[in-house]
Structures are given as C-alpha cells and as structure tokens.
Design a protein around this motif. Structure first.
Motif: not given
Length: 159
Positions: A72-77
C-alpha cells in the motif's frame, strides 16, 4: 520509495524463514525434551507443541499484513482504510501471540524448574513483552493513520 519498501519486504520474508525453521526443528525438539522431563504427564509435551505451533499462525498472518501494508505504501495508499485495516490486523495478531505465550507460561515454568540454568522463563517473558510492544506500536500507528484519514477526508470536503 520503492527501494526502501523493497528492502523492508525482503526483511519481512527473511523474518519468516527462521520462524519456519524453528517450527520444523526446534518445536519438536522442545516437545521431546518436555516429554523426557515429565514422562508421567505425556499430555504436557502435546500442549507445549500445540501452543508453540499456534503462535506461528498469527505470526505469519502479521507478516502477510505487513507485506500488504508495504505494498500500500508503494502504491501511495499509505493513509487509507486498507492501511488502517492492516495495522489493526497486525495489532490483533501481536496480542494473540502475547496471549498464547502467556498461556504457555506454566509449561515454560515446568521446564525451567528442571533445567539449569533456567533460561526458558526469561525467553518466554521476552516473547510476551516483544509481542506487546509490537501491538502497542501498531495501535499507535493505527491511530495516526486514522487521524490522517480524517484530515484527508475533511480537506476533500472543503475543496
């Protein structure tokens, strides 16, 4: 950010390997050791084995949730409901691990009574403490993410 999360994802995977090795080699050895210490109470080593294997289940669930959180951090979430749910699951898994080790404490005590030096009790207590620290840390992060979500939704309403 992907490089840092890639490192953390690798660390999460590498954390799972020693625990798997402990489940394969250490748990049966400890269970057999308990059976040698108390041959008259054969159920004790089964209880210990079940208790130790039961702690591995929430551990791997927490590792999976951590891996999802890093995705999620990688996907800006990172400040989303998905991150909030992952942190909540990590918190509950850590609490479950701690409770299971508390339930195993009498078995640790029985083993420590017959072993010199009685290193088993401090290790068992350390596992309880470590799981509680992770649960508290996940709860704090969960509150921070919830606060960020609230601020984000409030800003979305004003625009």
């Amino acid at each position: 950010m992907k490089r840092e999360t890639l490192f953390l994802k690798a660390a999460v995977v590498l954390m799972g390997i020693p625990v798997l090795a402990l489940c394969i080699f250490f748990v049966p050895a400890v269970s057999n050791f308990m059976a040698e210490l108390y041959p008259e109470a054969a159920y004790l080593h089964d209880l210990l084995r079940i208790g130790l294997y039961a702690t591995a289940i929430p551990f791997y669930i927490a590792l999976y949730q951590t891996f999802k959180l890093l995705t999620y951090i990688d996907n800006n979430k990172s400040f989303s409901e998905l991150s909030f749910k992952s942190l909540k699951n990590i918190k509950y898994c850590a609490l479950t691990i701690s409770i299971l080790h508390v339930l195993n404490t009498p078995l640790y005590y029985l083993m420590a009574k017959k072993v010199d030096p009685p290193i088993i009790m401090p290790v068992g207590n350390g596992l309880i403490f470590a799981a509680l620290v992770i649960a508290v840390f996940a709860a704090v992060l969960q509150k921070l993410v919830q606060h960020a979500i609230d601020i984000k939704s409030e800003n979305d309403l004003t625009v």
